[in-house]
Design an enzyme around this catalytic site. Structure first.
Site, PDB file in Angstrom:
ATOM      1  N   ASP A  30      -2.208   2.239  -4.673  1.00 41.58           N
ATOM      2  CA  ASP A  30      -3.432   2.728  -4.031  1.00 41.58           C
ATOM      3  C   ASP A  30      -4.558   1.715  -4.212  1.00 41.58           C
ATOM      4  OD1 ASP A  30      -2.152   5.088  -3.302  1.00 41.58           O
ATOM      5  OD2 ASP A  30      -2.704   6.104  -5.175  1.00 41.58           O
ATOM      6  N   HIS A  49       0.818  -1.213   0.000  1.00 42.34           N
ATOM      7  CA  HIS A  49       0.000   0.000   0.000  1.00 42.34           C
ATOM      8  C   HIS A  49       0.856   1.269   0.000  1.00 42.34           C
ATOM      9  CE1 HIS A  49      -3.652   2.008  -0.085  1.00 42.34           C
ATOM     10  NE2 HIS A  49      -4.129   1.782   1.133  1.00 42.34           N
TER      11      HIS A  49
END
Length: 321
Positions: A296, A292
């Site tokens: 995204d 992450h």
């Protein structure tokens, strides 16, 4: 001795007699004093021995050794516990870890400590792919000499998704991001010695037959232990198929230095809404674990949705839609 009659004379005679007799008395006393001194000195010579006798008396603290008996009692209690609850009474084996197992453990733990891992899920209707496989599996085997499986469709779908969503094919290097414009996909293979991940190079340029042949060849080498380090290095994305062991759902761990991994699972018949009807369809859950820090949520979901669309309708690969 002075007799009582002697005290009846004059005071001068008494004094003279007393003086004369006092001298022998004093002499006698003087003679007696030396006799008494040795007697007094004798006890002084006898006093040193008692301290010598007290030293052995100091030995009684050695009964502390008598306190040692409780020490054997402790091991006896420990043995009793081990017989009742401890693992000592159970059969067990201690086996040295292989170098491969130690390396895999080190890399996976390093990935867990480094990456901000997040997993997103989707489900795939396998009806279209299974129909295509059933229709062409015999012709495919006759022409290419290898069976047509489901893995080739997922590999080709992943290659297409990697080109469409470059962030999933990238990696963080210090304060920079490296975007790789090629698709080298690692395939997780379980072997008796541990998990290995041989790499398929330039998958976007390979056909279904090329993918199946390469997977079979690398898988055979991995199980035989003849696969080389070069054949397991340099992948940009990994696919792990836990469905062959019956896994319904999982959250795979990223294979460093990659940034994402796709998890495939078993195919089960589930009630699914098709149009306005409910039908039993062969369904598979798929999972994408990604870093992450780089990828995204929008990009991860778009990537997984692209794989779903291609697997459900492989004709998209031909039309590039």
């Amino acid at each position: 001795k002075v007799e009582e009659g002697d005290f009846g004379g004059t005071s001068q005679q008494t004094a003279t007699a007393g003086a004369g007799k006092a001298e022998p008395a004093a002499a006698a006393a003087a003679d007696e004093k030396p006799k008494q001194e040795p007697a007094a000195a004798a006890p002084k010579q006898e006093k040193p021995p008692p301290p010598k006798q007290e030293k052995p008396a100091a030995a009684p603290p050695k009964p502390a050794a008598a306190k040692a008996p409780p020490a054997p009692a402790a091991p006896a209690a420990a043995e009793g516990e081990s017989q009742a609850q401890g693992p000592g009474s159970r059969p067990e084996r201690r086996v040295k870890m292989t170098r491969l197992r130690m390396r895999v453990a080190e890399r996976l733990k390093g990935a867990q400590n480094t990456y901000a891992m997040l997993t997103t899920f989707n489900e795939v209707d396998m009806t279209g792919l299974m129909e295509m496989r059933n229709t062409y599996k015999d012709i495919f085997l006759e022409k290419h000499g290898v069976k047509l499986g489901f893995m080739s469709a997922f590999v080709k779908a992943a290659a297409s998704a990697l080109l469409e969503v470059p962030a999933v094919n990238g990696v963080i290097d210090g304060q920079e991001i490296i975007y790789r414009d090629y698709t080298d996909i690692s395939i997780a293979v379980a072997t008796p010695k541990g998990l290995v991940v041989p790499v398929l190079r330039s998958v976007d340029a390979m056909s279904f037959a090329d993918v199946e042949k390469t997977i079979n060849a690398l898988g055979r080498k991995a199980r035989e232990g003849t696969i080389s380090i070069d054949e397991m290095a340099g992948g940009t994305f990994t696919i792990s198929n836990g469905g062959v062991y019956g896994s319904m759902l999982s959250t795979p761990i990223i294979n460093p230095p990659q940034s994402a991994i796709l998890g495939m699972h078993n195919i089960t018949q589930r009630a699914t809404v098709v149009g306005k009807c409910i039908e039993a369809r062969p369904m598979m859950y798929i999972a994408l674990t990604y870093d992450h820090r780089l990828i995204d949520g929008r990009e991860a979901v778009t990537f997984l949705k692209r794989i779903k669309d291609i697997v459900e309708d492989p004709r998209r690969l031909l039309l590039d839609v």
